[in-house]
Design a protein around this motif. Structure first.
Motif, PDB file in Angstrom:
ATOM      1  N   SER A   5       0.817  -1.215   0.000  1.00 57.26           N
ATOM      2  CA  SER A   5       0.000   0.000   0.000  1.00 57.26           C
ATOM      3  C   SER A   5       0.842   1.251   0.000  1.00 57.26           C
ATOM      4  CB  SER A   5      -0.900   0.063   1.232  1.00 57.26           C
ATOM      5  OG  SER A   5      -1.285  -1.189   1.619  1.00 57.26           O
ATOM      6  N   VAL A   6       2.059   1.160   0.499  1.00 58.18           N
ATOM      7  CA  VAL A   6       2.855   2.397   0.612  1.00 58.18           C
ATOM      8  C   VAL A   6       3.090   3.038  -0.761  1.00 58.18           C
ATOM      9  CG1 VAL A   6       5.088   3.293   1.304  1.00 58.18           C
ATOM     10  CG2 VAL A   6       3.884   1.768   2.800  1.00 58.18           C
ATOM     11  N   PRO A   7       3.559   2.267  -1.737  1.00 61.34           N
ATOM     12  CA  PRO A   7       3.716   2.917  -3.040  1.00 61.34           C
ATOM     13  C   PRO A   7       2.390   3.400  -3.633  1.00 61.34           C
ATOM     14  CG  PRO A   7       4.592   0.683  -3.106  1.00 61.34           C
ATOM     15  CD  PRO A   7       4.157   0.932  -1.719  1.00 61.34           C
ATOM     16  N   ASN A   8       1.323   2.645  -3.407  1.00 57.66           N
ATOM     17  CA  ASN A   8       0.026   3.096  -3.917  1.00 57.66           C
ATOM     18  C   ASN A   8      -0.367   4.424  -3.317  1.00 57.66           C
ATOM     19  OD1 ASN A   8      -0.241   0.839  -5.435  1.00 57.66           O
ATOM     20  ND2 ASN A   8      -1.440  -0.291  -3.936  1.00 57.66           N
ATOM     21  N   LEU A   9      -0.150   4.533  -2.005  1.00 57.62           N
ATOM     22  CA  LEU A   9      -0.522   5.774  -1.334  1.00 57.62           C
ATOM     23  C   LEU A   9       0.296   6.939  -1.857  1.00 57.62           C
ATOM     24  CD1 LEU A   9      -0.883   4.662   2.327  1.00 57.62           C
ATOM     25  CD2 LEU A   9      -2.640   5.331   0.746  1.00 57.62           C
ATOM     26  N   ILE A  10       1.580   6.659  -2.051  1.00 55.93           N
ATOM     27  CA  ILE A  10       2.436   7.735  -2.536  1.00 55.93           C
ATOM     28  C   ILE A  10       1.951   8.199  -3.899  1.00 55.93           C
ATOM     29  CG2 ILE A  10       4.758   8.214  -3.353  1.00 55.93           C
ATOM     30  CD1 ILE A  10       5.812   6.578  -1.075  1.00 55.93           C
ATOM     31  N   GLN A  11       1.587   7.243  -4.712  1.00 54.73           N
ATOM     32  CA  GLN A  11       1.112   7.595  -6.045  1.00 54.73           C
ATOM     33  C   GLN A  11      -0.159   8.412  -5.951  1.00 54.73           C
ATOM     34  OE1 GLN A  11      -1.514   5.613  -7.930  1.00 54.73           O
ATOM     35  NE2 GLN A  11      -1.282   7.099  -9.551  1.00 54.73           N
ATOM     36  N   LEU A  12      -1.027   8.037  -5.036  1.00 57.40           N
ATOM     37  CA  LEU A  12      -2.261   8.785  -4.834  1.00 57.40           C
ATOM     38  C   LEU A  12      -1.983  10.216  -4.424  1.00 57.40           C
ATOM     39  CD1 LEU A  12      -4.676   6.447  -2.984  1.00 57.40           C
ATOM     40  CD2 LEU A  12      -5.369   8.206  -4.560  1.00 57.40           C
ATOM     41  N   ILE A  13      -1.018  10.344  -3.517  1.00 57.24           N
ATOM     42  CA  ILE A  13      -0.725  11.677  -3.013  1.00 57.24           C
ATOM     43  C   ILE A  13      -0.174  12.552  -4.132  1.00 57.24           C
ATOM     44  CG2 ILE A  13       0.752  12.961  -1.441  1.00 57.24           C
ATOM     45  CD1 ILE A  13       0.415  10.741   0.542  1.00 57.24           C
ATOM     46  N   THR A  14       0.693  11.976  -4.951  1.00 58.50           N
ATOM     47  CA  THR A  14       1.235  12.821  -6.012  1.00 58.50           C
ATOM     48  C   THR A  14       0.145  13.240  -6.979  1.00 58.50           C
ATOM     49  OG1 THR A  14       1.785  10.872  -7.296  1.00 58.50           O
ATOM     50  CG2 THR A  14       3.548  11.854  -6.010  1.00 58.50           C
ATOM     51  N   ASN A  15      -0.878  12.409  -7.099  1.00 54.44           N
ATOM     52  CA  ASN A  15      -1.941  12.746  -8.041  1.00 54.44           C
ATOM     53  C   ASN A  15      -2.789  13.906  -7.592  1.00 54.44           C
ATOM     54  OD1 ASN A  15      -1.527  11.072 -10.119  1.00 54.44           O
ATOM     55  ND2 ASN A  15      -2.763   9.416  -9.326  1.00 54.44           N
ATOM     56  N   SER A  16      -2.969  14.048  -6.300  1.00 55.06           N
ATOM     57  CA  SER A  16      -3.855  15.122  -5.857  1.00 55.06           C
ATOM     58  C   SER A  16      -3.008  16.359  -5.642  1.00 55.06           C
ATOM     59  CB  SER A  16      -4.578  14.718  -4.580  1.00 55.06           C
ATOM     60  OG  SER A  16      -3.717  14.006  -3.735  1.00 55.06           O
TER      61      SER A  16
END
Lengths: 161, 820
Positions: B437-448
């Motif tokens: 989940s950590v990389p997924n979350l990071i990706q999410l954060i960069t998107n917003s």
């Protein structure tokens, strides 16, 4: 004859359905087996292992747990009466509530037969307990559910001794 | 020899044993006595001895030597002998011993015995442990008994037949004729076992199934009689007549009605009747209802019936008995895919079950809740689920956290809510969150994008509170590294901005590095973050030296990963300082990989470019670009897209490729070799230039441009050869050959190119970055140029070695003419 032939061919493609009830166990809290009826082939050491596992799983549960436990890839339906655990091991797709009723039915028959049954009765008359089981269950299925009928049969058998 | 002790005596004696050893001793003594008694072939006491042996077997002691004795008992004429003998056979013998085959003959005789009890015994034994060979031999007998009028025997024969079929499926059709009038029996016991036999046959063979479909009306009638009939004392259980038979019939109906419209049609009424008339106050009634619901779900029932079934399940959920709630949740989980709307109505009850005490109920309620989440109820459900996450067992937390992330991704009503939810999960169940989940979350954060400041602020505050939850710490340190500048500038719009100085941030990150609670992965994250901050924060020498010190300390760390990072960052500081800002620039928005649901391909054009251009305001990219700027200004004011190095040494591979498309994929190839895998821009897919303008660039397609020498000074000679690229004739492929006629090798040869914004350029990997001396070999590199507007371009070779400083040299403009 045609029917018979077709049905035979159909068998090749049908999946194998296993026995409904795999085993019935009566254990006390300490883990001593009072009755073990197996409806499937197991090695002796497998049987011992299963007994120990069932004991471990069932004794840690108390009143706030359900009467059903997922166990390996089957299900155990159990109920505690005084110091004894009555466990039936069935398939995961079976009707839990119905088997719970079956256990209760069985215990009521034992009660009638032994006149207020207690654990010692089951110990000293173990071969009679097997007879009761065989009257009510056979080949992994419930056989007779009418308590009066079962009791009648048992008394007849007893008279033959 | 004295008479062997009675069974009772033995049991009593054994029970007096106080230790295991004592018991073992007694048992061994008794076994010895039994063995000698067997050797004497004594008929009178054999029964007693075997009974004692069986008792000892039940206690767990070996008793194989009694097997043959059991067989002898079976062969005896006395009923008691036979009984114990058969019991012994069932307990001690099984398929794998060959001895059991000896029983076959005895059983055969007993099956034809005059006494029904003996026949019963034989049937029972055969039904429990009969092997395939035995079954084959004795099937005929069983079939005969199936047709007898004695109901006691018929019951047993039916179940024995079931066993035979299980063992030897080919014998099924042998029993077919006998089944004809099974269902017309009045005796419930026989009826019950017949239904079982029919069920077994239908489950095993589809032809049997179609054959027995015609029995549906009969079954319906029987069921109806059962429900309608009054009190029958024999089979009554708590006021319901023969529930076991009802359940079995329902099950058979389920199998018969599955996939068949006519049968399902015929059953509809009776199912509705059972569903409405059965009393639900006791477990018995609920057992029948449950079976009914299962049947309704499986056959092709009409929708009204299905809704009825789901309502029954909903009522089960409100029941006090947890068994029933459990059963309801399990069934609802199965039906939620098909009857989603109906299940939604019971959502609140299901959510209440999250608070139940039983672990298996909680788990099922959790799975069901996740299945029911949709865009409308996301806020309410999430509140409940987060509360559940707080209070549930650790085993659940990982699954719950993953489920929450998935649900939040799919249905988040706003970015801010999404980030808040993630924060909440990280802070409450941080250590249970799955690693992926950590990389997924990071990706999410960069998107917003707009939420960056808010996110980093909240993460920073969470980090101040607690550094033990690794996923939280990892995400937080990554964000602080990326957006540290936003953090210290205090420009958060969503929330009250906090005042934090750069030094405090560095303190926190260094604290992570030294803390015992941090795993090596976390340390890696924080080291990288500290490094990135060297470019994000203002370049105060004291701070830079602090960062350098931290980095160099870890250059000798035991952890290889950490050491490698530290060494490389050190090298960055020392030798490649001019590249550092470009290397450590803001990450582009990452494209999501396919596994987590719909991929949100970041739409490039406007948004991305602006983001990247925004970050250019920060004082990081200027160094390599400045010289290029100077040079290219000579072109007369074309604005230039400077060299952008977008490889970041340590991140999990981002699909930056798409971004790089538009801005001109310039890759510094073969540069500082310690940099691991500057992988992404090296790829050479033609996607780079395909989607773009398809103006015909080179009108003169056939023209071949001759090779030319672009640079020839100080022993270094660079030649260009030109050709058109095959898949896309609008692309010119320039191959450079660099040769070195001096006596020393030129190491670290780097070819850089800058183009005006209207150009697209792609530099592929060079063959090597060492140009061997004395023209012994050459370095080749391929450049692809797309020139949509036919503007001039310069190429500027920039070799790196001690004797060459960054020198620009101009290429004669005549090259350009050829390109146009």
């Amino acid at each position: 004859m045609n029917e018979a032939k077709c049905s035979w061919l159909g068998l090749i493609f049908s999946p194998v359905v296993l026995v409904q009830i795999r085993f019935i166990l009566i254990q006390n809290r300490a883990g001593k087996t009072r009755l073990a009826k197996w409806y499937m082939q197991f090695d002796d050491d497998e049987k011992q292992k299963l007994i120990e596992e069932v004991h471990a799983v069932v004794t840690v549960r108390d009143a706030k747990h359900t009467n059903f436990v997922e166990f390996r890839n089957f299900k155990i339906i159990y109920r505690r009466y005084a110091g004894l655990y009555f466990c039936i091991c069935v398939d995961v797709t079976d009707n839990n509530l119905a088997y719970l009723e079956a256990i209760h039915n069985f215990v009521e028959v034992l009660n009638e037969y032994f006149h207020n049954v207690c654990e010692l009765d089951l110990v000293f008359n173990f071969y009679k307990v097997y007879t009761v089981v065989d009257e009510m269950f056979l080949a992994g299925e419930i056989r007779e559910t009418s308590q009066t009928k079962v009791l009648k049969q048992l008394l007849m058998l007893q008279s033959l001794e | 020899m004295p008479a062997p002790i009675r069974l009772r005596e033995l049991i009593r004696t054994i029970r007096t044993a106080r230790t295991q050893a004592e018991e073992r001793e007694m048992i061994q003594k008794e076994c010895a006595a039994i063995r000698s008694s067997f050797r004497e072939e004594d008929n009178t006491y054999r029964c007693r001895n075997v009974a004692k042996l069986l008792y000892m077997h039940m206690l767990g002691y070996p008793a194989h030597f009694g097997q043959l004795e059991c067989l002898k008992l079976i062969a005896s004429q006395k009923f008691t002998d036979k009984r114990i003998g058969y019991l012994g056979a069932m307990l001690l013998l099984d398929e794998r011993q060959d001895v059991h085959l000896l029983m076959t003959n005895c059983i055969k005789n007993d099956l034809n015995h005059s006494t029904q009890y003996v026949q019963g015994l034989a049937l029972c034994t055969l039904g429990c442990m009969g092997s395939s060979e035995m079954c084959r031999d004795l099937a005929g007998e069983v079939e005969k008994l199936l047709k007898t009028s004695n109901s006691y025997l018929r019951k047993k024969a039916a179940l024995c037949a079931v066993h035979v079929i299980r063992k030897v499926p080919e014998l099924m059709e042998m029993f077919l004729p006998a089944t004809k009038n099974l269902l017309s029996e009045k005796n419930h016991g026989v009826l019950h076992t017949s239904v079982v036999l029919l069920t077994e046959m239908c489950e095993r063979s589809p032809d049997m199934l179609s054959h027995f479909r015609k029995l549906v009306p009969q079954l319906v009638r029987i069921l109806k009689n059962l429900i309608m009939s009054g009190y029958s004392p024999e089979h009554d259980v708590s006021g319901i007549s023969d529930p076991f038979l009802q359940v079995r019939i329902l099950r058979l109906l389920r199998i018969l009605g599955k996939g068949d419209d006519d049968s399902s049609e015929a059953m509809n009424d009776i199912l509705a009747q059972v569903a409405t008339n059965t009393e639900t106050s006791k477990n018995v009634g609920n057992a029948i209802l449950y079976e009914t619901v299962l049947t309704i779900m499986d056959i092709k029932s009409e929708s009204g019936l299905r809704v009825l079934a789901i309502n029954i399940l909903g009522r089960f959920l409100l029941n006090n008995d947890k068994n029933i709630r459990y059963v309801a949740l399990t069934s609802l989980l199965k039906t939620v895919q098909t009857d989603h709307n109906a299940v939604q109505r019971h959502r609140s009850t299901i959510v209440d079950c999250l608070k139940d005490l039983d672990v298996s109920i909680k788990r099922r309620a959790m799975e069901l809740s996740f299945a029911l989440v949709n865009g409308n109820n996301i806020r309410g459900m999430m509140k409940e689920l987060l509360y559940f996450l707080d209070s549930c067992d650790p085993d659940f937390k990982a699954d719950c956290a993953s489920g929450i992330f998935l649900a939040a991704e799919k249905y988040a009503p706003s970015k801010r809510w999404h980030i808040d939810t993630i924060m909440r999960v990280l802070t409450t169940a941080g250590s249970y969150v799955r690693d992926d989940s950590v990389p997924n979350l990071i990706q999410l954060i960069t998107n917003s994008v707009q939420m960056h400041a808010y996110t980093v602020q909240r993460l920073y505050k969470a980090l101040l509170d607690d550094i033990s939850q690794q996923p939280l710490v990892q995400v937080a340190s990554w964000c602080i590294g990326e957006y540290g500048d936003l953090l210290v500038s205090g420009q958060c719009e969503e929330e009250e901005p906090i005042q934090v100085s750069e030094d405090e941030v560095l303190d926190v990150l260094e604290g992570l590095l030294v803390s015992n609670l941090s795993t090596p992965v976390t340390r890696g994250y924080s080291l990288t973050a500290i490094m990135k901050l060297s470019t994000r924060f203002t370049c105060v020498p004291k701070r830079m030296s602090r960062i350098k010190k931290v980095v160099s300390i870890y250059g000798s760390s035991i952890d290889v990963e950490l050491q490698q990072r530290a060494v490389e960052y050190n090298a960055l500081f020392k030798k490649y300082d001019h590249m550092r800002p470009a290397l450590l620039e803001r990450m582009p928005i990452m494209e999501k990989t396919g596994t987590n649901g719909p991929a949100e391909i970041v739409q490039t054009n406007g948004e991305t470019e602006s983001t990247i251009l925004d970050t250019k305001h920060l004082p990081n990219i200027t160094q390599p670009a400045s010289q290029a700027n100077d040079l290219l200004d000579l072109l007369g004011g074309n604005d230039v897209v400077p060299v952008i190095q977008t490889t970041v040494p340590t991140k999990p591979a981002s699909a930056g490729g798409e971004l790089l498309d538009l801005l001109g994929d310039l890759s510094l190839t073969g540069g500082p070799t310690p940099t691991p895998a500057p992988s992404v821009p090296m790829s050479q897919p033609p996607f780079l230039l395909d989607g773009l303008t398809s103006q015909p660039l080179f009108n003169d397609i056939a023209a071949v441009i001759p090779p030319m020498t672009a640079y020839n000074k100080n022993g270094l000679k660079i030649e260009f050869t030109f050709e058109r690229s095959n898949p896309n004739p609008n692309i010119a492929v320039i191959t450079i050959h660099a040769t070195n006629s001096t006596e020393a090798d030129m190491t670290e040869f780097v070819f850089q190119a800058a183009v005006p914004k209207t150009f697209q350029l792609q530099l592929l990997s060079p063959s090597s970055n060492v140009v061997p001396a004395l023209n012994q070999g050459s370095v080749t590199q391929v450049i692809r140029v797309l020139n949509p507007q036919k503007v001039r371009c310069y190429c500027e070779p920039r070799p790196h070695s001690a004797s060459y400083r960054s020198r620009s040299s101009e290429i004669s403009p005549f090259i350009l003419k050829h390109l146009q």
